[in-house]
Design a protein around this motif. Structure first.
Motif, PDB file in Angstrom:
ATOM      1  N   ASP A  53       5.975 -17.475 -37.580  1.00 16.05           N
ATOM      2  CA  ASP A  53       6.836 -17.500 -36.833  1.00 16.05           C
ATOM      3  C   ASP A  53       8.328 -17.212 -37.571  1.00 16.05           C
ATOM      4  OD1 ASP A  53       6.580 -20.022 -37.732  1.00 16.05           O
ATOM      5  OD2 ASP A  53       6.909 -21.015 -35.724  1.00 16.05           O
ATOM      6  N   ARG A  54       8.250 -17.881 -38.845  1.00 12.38           N
ATOM      7  CA  ARG A  54       9.556 -17.641 -39.791  1.00 12.38           C
ATOM      8  C   ARG A  54       9.423 -16.646 -40.411  1.00 12.38           C
ATOM      9  NH1 ARG A  54       8.248 -22.731 -43.490  1.00 12.38           N
ATOM     10  NH2 ARG A  54       6.432 -23.052 -42.316  1.00 12.38           N
ATOM     11  N   MET A  55       8.313 -15.956 -40.699  1.00 13.26           N
ATOM     12  CA  MET A  55       8.200 -14.616 -41.163  1.00 13.26           C
ATOM     13  C   MET A  55       8.642 -13.417 -40.076  1.00 13.26           C
ATOM     14  SD  MET A  55       5.053 -12.559 -42.905  1.00 13.26           S
ATOM     15  CE  MET A  55       4.955 -13.204 -44.391  1.00 13.26           C
ATOM     16  N   VAL A  56       8.453 -13.650 -39.112  1.00 15.31           N
ATOM     17  CA  VAL A  56       8.308 -12.710 -37.885  1.00 15.31           C
ATOM     18  C   VAL A  56       9.954 -12.752 -37.636  1.00 15.31           C
ATOM     19  CG1 VAL A  56       8.187 -12.299 -35.397  1.00 15.31           C
ATOM     20  CG2 VAL A  56       6.235 -12.765 -36.551  1.00 15.31           C
ATOM     21  N   GLU A  57      10.670 -13.777 -37.751  1.00 13.48           N
ATOM     22  CA  GLU A  57      11.908 -13.921 -37.572  1.00 13.48           C
ATOM     23  C   GLU A  57      13.029 -13.131 -38.576  1.00 13.48           C
ATOM     24  OE1 GLU A  57      13.517 -17.681 -36.412  1.00 13.48           O
ATOM     25  OE2 GLU A  57      15.739 -16.754 -36.307  1.00 13.48           O
ATOM     26  N   MET A  58      12.197 -13.406 -39.798  1.00 15.29           N
ATOM     27  CA  MET A  58      13.010 -12.760 -40.809  1.00 15.29           C
ATOM     28  C   MET A  58      12.710 -11.121 -40.990  1.00 15.29           C
ATOM     29  SD  MET A  58      12.043 -13.628 -44.753  1.00 15.29           S
ATOM     30  CE  MET A  58      10.629 -12.405 -45.135  1.00 15.29           C
ATOM     31  N   VAL A  59      11.624 -10.726 -40.526  1.00 13.51           N
ATOM     32  CA  VAL A  59      11.386  -9.131 -40.471  1.00 13.51           C
ATOM     33  C   VAL A  59      11.804  -8.642 -39.326  1.00 13.51           C
ATOM     34  CG1 VAL A  59       9.542  -7.584 -40.480  1.00 13.51           C
ATOM     35  CG2 VAL A  59       9.198  -9.415 -41.883  1.00 13.51           C
TER      36      VAL A  59
ATOM     37  N   PRO B 254      -4.078 -23.295 -37.494  1.00 15.89           N
ATOM     38  CA  PRO B 254      -3.663 -21.907 -37.769  1.00 15.89           C
ATOM     39  C   PRO B 254      -4.767 -21.172 -38.664  1.00 15.89           C
ATOM     40  CG  PRO B 254      -2.568 -23.703 -39.146  1.00 15.89           C
ATOM     41  CD  PRO B 254      -3.393 -24.511 -38.184  1.00 15.89           C
ATOM     42  N   SER B 255      -4.470 -19.732 -38.327  1.00 15.73           N
ATOM     43  CA  SER B 255      -5.315 -19.000 -39.311  1.00 15.73           C
ATOM     44  C   SER B 255      -4.276 -17.888 -39.596  1.00 15.73           C
ATOM     45  CB  SER B 255      -6.470 -18.380 -38.252  1.00 15.73           C
ATOM     46  OG  SER B 255      -7.276 -17.506 -39.014  1.00 15.73           O
ATOM     47  N   ALA B 256      -3.591 -17.973 -40.656  1.00 17.57           N
ATOM     48  CA  ALA B 256      -2.571 -17.424 -40.969  1.00 17.57           C
ATOM     49  C   ALA B 256      -2.729 -16.223 -41.886  1.00 17.57           C
ATOM     50  CB  ALA B 256      -1.771 -18.053 -41.797  1.00 17.57           C
ATOM     51  N   ALA B 257      -2.109 -15.012 -41.571  1.00 18.24           N
ATOM     52  CA  ALA B 257      -2.181 -13.805 -42.495  1.00 18.24           C
ATOM     53  C   ALA B 257      -3.642 -13.395 -42.675  1.00 18.24           C
ATOM     54  CB  ALA B 257      -1.354 -14.002 -43.678  1.00 18.24           C
ATOM     55  N   GLY B 258      -3.882 -13.273 -44.207  1.00 20.87           N
ATOM     56  CA  GLY B 258      -4.964 -12.981 -44.366  1.00 20.87           C
ATOM     57  C   GLY B 258      -6.152 -13.862 -43.867  1.00 20.87           C
ATOM     58  N   GLY B 259      -5.826 -15.003 -43.655  1.00 17.53           N
ATOM     59  CA  GLY B 259      -6.779 -15.982 -43.103  1.00 17.53           C
ATOM     60  C   GLY B 259      -7.231 -15.634 -41.713  1.00 17.53           C
ATOM     61  N   ALA B 260      -6.409 -14.868 -40.981  1.00 15.32           N
ATOM     62  CA  ALA B 260      -6.700 -14.361 -39.764  1.00 15.32           C
ATOM     63  C   ALA B 260      -7.932 -13.443 -39.553  1.00 15.32           C
ATOM     64  CB  ALA B 260      -5.406 -13.845 -38.925  1.00 15.32           C
ATOM     65  N   TYR B 261      -8.211 -12.827 -40.593  1.00 11.57           N
ATOM     66  CA  TYR B 261      -9.362 -11.951 -40.727  1.00 11.57           C
ATOM     67  C   TYR B 261     -10.678 -12.422 -40.797  1.00 11.57           C
ATOM     68  CZ  TYR B 261      -6.064  -7.836 -41.099  1.00 11.57           C
ATOM     69  OH  TYR B 261      -5.016  -7.140 -40.389  1.00 11.57           O
ATOM     70  N   ILE B 262     -10.877 -13.726 -41.234  1.00  9.97           N
ATOM     71  CA  ILE B 262     -12.089 -14.447 -41.131  1.00  9.97           C
ATOM     72  C   ILE B 262     -12.444 -14.488 -39.705  1.00  9.97           C
ATOM     73  CG2 ILE B 262     -13.158 -16.719 -41.459  1.00  9.97           C
ATOM     74  CD1 ILE B 262     -12.400 -16.965 -43.975  1.00  9.97           C
ATOM     75  N   PRO B 263     -11.723 -14.979 -38.797  1.00  7.74           N
ATOM     76  CA  PRO B 263     -12.297 -14.885 -37.525  1.00  7.74           C
ATOM     77  C   PRO B 263     -12.545 -13.518 -37.110  1.00  7.74           C
ATOM     78  CG  PRO B 263     -10.287 -16.402 -37.603  1.00  7.74           C
ATOM     79  CD  PRO B 263     -10.650 -15.899 -39.004  1.00  7.74           C
ATOM     80  N   ALA B 264     -11.639 -12.546 -37.293  1.00  6.18           N
ATOM     81  CA  ALA B 264     -11.781 -11.041 -36.848  1.00  6.18           C
ATOM     82  C   ALA B 264     -13.045 -10.732 -37.215  1.00  6.18           C
ATOM     83  CB  ALA B 264     -10.654 -10.487 -37.563  1.00  6.18           C
ATOM     84  N   PHE B 265     -13.731 -11.034 -38.234  1.00  6.65           N
ATOM     85  CA  PHE B 265     -14.840 -10.500 -38.686  1.00  6.65           C
ATOM     86  C   PHE B 265     -15.954 -11.074 -38.482  1.00  6.65           C
ATOM     87  CE2 PHE B 265     -12.120  -8.722 -42.165  1.00  6.65           C
ATOM     88  CZ  PHE B 265     -12.034  -7.258 -41.888  1.00  6.65           C
TER      89      PHE B 265
ATOM     90  N   GLU C 270       2.007 -20.531 -31.094  1.00  8.40           N
ATOM     91  CA  GLU C 270       1.445 -20.626 -29.688  1.00  8.40           C
ATOM     92  C   GLU C 270       1.731 -19.436 -28.876  1.00  8.40           C
ATOM     93  OE1 GLU C 270      -0.784 -22.838 -29.084  1.00  8.40           O
ATOM     94  OE2 GLU C 270      -1.212 -22.178 -26.967  1.00  8.40           O
ATOM     95  N   LYS C 271       3.007 -19.115 -28.774  1.00 10.43           N
ATOM     96  CA  LYS C 271       3.438 -17.861 -27.943  1.00 10.43           C
ATOM     97  C   LYS C 271       2.830 -16.568 -28.500  1.00 10.43           C
ATOM     98  CE  LYS C 271       7.965 -18.209 -27.226  1.00 10.43           C
ATOM     99  NZ  LYS C 271       9.372 -18.044 -26.751  1.00 10.43           N
ATOM    100  N   MET C 272       2.987 -16.524 -30.042  1.00 10.52           N
ATOM    101  CA  MET C 272       2.477 -15.201 -30.407  1.00 10.52           C
ATOM    102  C   MET C 272       1.241 -15.358 -30.730  1.00 10.52           C
ATOM    103  SD  MET C 272       3.980 -14.173 -34.568  1.00 10.52           S
ATOM    104  CE  MET C 272       3.416 -15.802 -34.857  1.00 10.52           C
ATOM    105  N   GLY C 273       0.461 -16.333 -31.091  1.00  7.89           N
ATOM    106  CA  GLY C 273      -1.108 -16.118 -31.628  1.00  7.89           C
ATOM    107  C   GLY C 273      -1.997 -17.337 -30.951  1.00  7.89           C
ATOM    108  N   GLY C 274      -1.579 -18.018 -30.104  1.00 14.77           N
ATOM    109  CA  GLY C 274      -2.138 -19.145 -29.620  1.00 14.77           C
ATOM    110  C   GLY C 274      -3.375 -18.973 -28.888  1.00 14.77           C
ATOM    111  N   ALA C 275      -4.152 -19.913 -28.712  1.00 18.14           N
ATOM    112  CA  ALA C 275      -5.518 -19.618 -27.952  1.00 18.14           C
ATOM    113  C   ALA C 275      -5.477 -19.037 -26.488  1.00 18.14           C
ATOM    114  CB  ALA C 275      -6.169 -21.033 -27.812  1.00 18.14           C
ATOM    115  N   ALA C 276      -4.403 -19.332 -25.841  1.00 16.63           N
ATOM    116  CA  ALA C 276      -4.156 -18.678 -24.419  1.00 16.63           C
ATOM    117  C   ALA C 276      -3.898 -17.344 -24.622  1.00 16.63           C
ATOM    118  CB  ALA C 276      -3.246 -19.454 -23.703  1.00 16.63           C
ATOM    119  N   VAL C 277      -3.213 -16.855 -25.677  1.00 15.84           N
ATOM    120  CA  VAL C 277      -2.743 -15.419 -25.996  1.00 15.84           C
ATOM    121  C   VAL C 277      -3.992 -14.722 -26.283  1.00 15.84           C
ATOM    122  CG1 VAL C 277      -1.598 -13.733 -27.418  1.00 15.84           C
ATOM    123  CG2 VAL C 277      -0.401 -15.816 -26.460  1.00 15.84           C
ATOM    124  N   HIS C 278      -4.627 -15.132 -27.251  1.00 22.12           N
ATOM    125  CA  HIS C 278      -5.947 -14.515 -27.839  1.00 22.12           C
ATOM    126  C   HIS C 278      -7.074 -14.332 -26.833  1.00 22.12           C
ATOM    127  CE1 HIS C 278      -4.114 -12.764 -31.421  1.00 22.12           C
ATOM    128  NE2 HIS C 278      -3.836 -14.076 -31.923  1.00 22.12           N
TER     129      HIS C 278
END
Ligand SMILES: CCC(=O)SCCNC(=O)CCNC(=O)[C@H](O)C(C)(C)COP(=O)(O)OP(=O)(O)OC[C@H]1O[C@@H](n2cnc3c(N)ncnc32)[C@H](O)[C@@H]1OP(=O)(O)O
Length: 510
Positions: A191-197, A162-173, A205-213
């Protein structure tokens, strides 16, 4: 207090071992390697020097504070690297993790060597947030450093978990991100946060897996089956780039083009017939040198590095096999970034044009095709690295500009004998100018004859010999002459002066 040999040995072993055994076992069950194994596979044997091994050594359960950082050589060239250890609090960032990452990026930037990120992280360590999140040397400073280093040194990421939240910006840059199928994911909210919000039930995998990205969002550049493949991909990526922006791209031993590809036969005469520009590109470059990037996303445009007589080139090519090679929002973005990457790191650009233009219609206007197209055209204009435009089959409309046509200061515009350059294709042009007249002709035969005559007239007007005689293009070459022509032209363009405009920087178009 001094450390005796035994105590130091204990501390060192504890730090090197990473987190609890259950987390090692859980990773192994998913086919994931330990962070230190990843580093060993990436770097030249015996070359790694580590900093901060004892970070948080006095705390329980936080060996190296969950990240390995240091310097090494990869294929004999120096690099800096960081590797999250997901056996320690899921690779989350504590205060010392953040400081270690900041320091190693600063080291890479100041010494002018590539920075490699081996990512597998839960992002900020929520339980320690005051120490690591908001301050001057908090997590934001990681991103500030990445942005400062962008275009100065190559930055590449292999993503293993995983590369969660702020962590996702390291790859992005980073310049590129290699993702391991099945395990790698990037997302801003779990996924837990998405359901809550939002109430949406999803999975990482469905939201941010390798195939999606790698197929849909374009955030990932390479879809890799294994961790070893991801590490090899990063090594191959670096082999085309210099250590930093002040150096020329590294050359390698020249290799001939494949002997079994007839470039002339690959391009069908009829514009209605598609052909695979990737095959054409492979046939033109040194055999085995084409390294495609984002091969699964926005496939109507192919980008990647290759070599011509051993010298690195960046290829931007339209591929009529997908969506007819028309430029869309995503393909324009894909090109923009790649052109900037090549320009930053002194990799000459080769444009292989077979473009009907930018897509038209309500859907793309709503997506901002003008905004995205203008960015691509801006990148082409701003690129001062040697650039050559080859019109392989056609360059219509603003597609000509996006593919470094004559107005964009290419070092040359070359056309194959059957190439067409025009404001649009013949059929569209006749319809645009004569729609009223055509509609007024009642007799179908007479109407067809009128259309055919106007079409022939139009094609005479855009004849390639005429464009050559008007000095619109610099050369017309046969397909079998193209490779040698490019080798000679890139060689003379290599020493060119590189400047574009008197200013600090431009303003991104709309
Ligand atoms: C800059 C802003 C930010 O980055 S905010 C960061 C927000 N991060 C998140 O919401 C991610 C939360 N974590 C997760 O979703 C999961 O841990 C992920 C990353 C998917 C990994 O799952 P899994 O491999 O099953 O590990 P796990 O959940 O069992 O956790 C193992 C141990 O690590 C811990 N952990 C996990 N994430 C964090 C975190 N962000 N901060 C602090 N601790 C974290 C868990 O509590 C668990 O700890 P322990 O070993 O039981 O003591």
């Amino acid at each position: 207090m001094t450390l005796d040999g035994e105590a130091l040995d204990r501390l060192r072993k504890r730090a090197l071992a990473g987190g609890a055994e259950k987390y090692h076992a859980a990773n192994a069950a998913k086919g994931k390697l330990f962070a230190r194994e990843r580093v060993a596979l990436l770097v030249d044997e015996g070359s790694f020097v580590e900093d901060g091994l004892y970070a948080n050594a006095l705390a329980e359960g936080l060996p190296a504070d969950g990240v390995v950082t240091g310097q090494a050589t990869v294929d004999g060239r120096p690099v800096c690297l960081m590797a999250n250890d997901s056996t320690v609090k899921a690779g989350s960032w504590g205060a010392r993790t953040v400081e270690k990452i900041i320091r190693i990026i600063e080291r890479a930037y100041t010494t002018g060597v590539p920075m490699i990120y081996l990512v597998d992280s839960a992002g900020a360590r929520i339980t320690d947030q005051v120490d690591l999140f908001p301050g001057r040397r908090g997590a934001g400073k990681i991103f500030w450093n990445q942005v400062r280093a962008s275009g100065s040194i190559p930055q590449a990421c292999a993503l293993f978990g995983p590369s969660a939240a702020g962590g996702a910006y390291i790859p992005a840059f980073c310049d590129v991100v290699a993702m391991v199928e099945g395990n790698a994911s990037m997302y801003l909210g779990s996924d837990r946060m998405v359901e809550m919000v939002t109430g949406e039930k999803t999975t990482l995998e469905k939201m941010g897996g390798a195939a999606v990205h790698t197929r849909e969002s374009g955030v990932g550049h390479f879809l890799c089956k294994t961790e070893v493949e991801a590490l090899d991909t990063i090594k191959r990526y670096l082999s085309y780039l210099p250590d930093n922006w002040t150096q020329p791209a590294p050359a390698s031993t020249p290799v001939a083009a494949p002997s079994n590809v007839d470039l002339g036969a690959l391009v069908p005469e009829s514009e209605r017939q598609a052909f695979d520009m990737r095959r054409y590109t492979r046939g033109l470059l040194d055999e085995g040198s084409f390294f495609e990037i984002q091969a699964l996303w926005a496939k109507e445009l192919t980008i990647g590095f290759g070599r011509l007589a051993g010298e690195a080139v960046g290829v931007v090519a339209n591929n009529s096999m997908f969506k007819g090679g028309v430029l869309f929002v995503d393909s324009a973005d894909k090109a923009t970034r790649f052109i900037q990457l090549c320009d930053a790191f002194n990799v000459p650009l080769l444009f292989l044009s077979d473009v009907p233009g930018f897509m038209v219609g309500t859907a793309v206007e709503k997506e901002g095709i003008i905004r995205h197209g203008a960015k691509m055209i801006t990148a082409v204009a701003e690129a001062t690295v040697p650039k050559i435009c080859v019109v392989v089959r056609k360059a219509y409309g603003a597609g000509l500009y996006a593919m470094a046509g004559p107005g964009f200061e290419p070092d040359a515009t070359i056309a194959l004998p059957s190439a067409k350059i025009a404001v649009m294709g013949a059929e569209a042009a006749v319809n645009a100018v004569y729609a009223n007249k055509i509609a007024a002709i009642a007799d179908p035969e007479e109407r067809a004859a009128f259309v055919a005559a106007k079409r022939a007239e139009y094609e005479r007007d855009i004849d390639i010999a005429r464009l050559a005689s008007e000095l619109v293009i610099d050369a017309v070459v046969e397909p079998h002459e193209l490779r040698d022509e490019l080798v000679r032209r890139f060689a003379v363009a290599r020493g060119k002066e590189r400047h574009f405009s008197k200013r600090r920087h431009g303003v991104t178009p709309v």
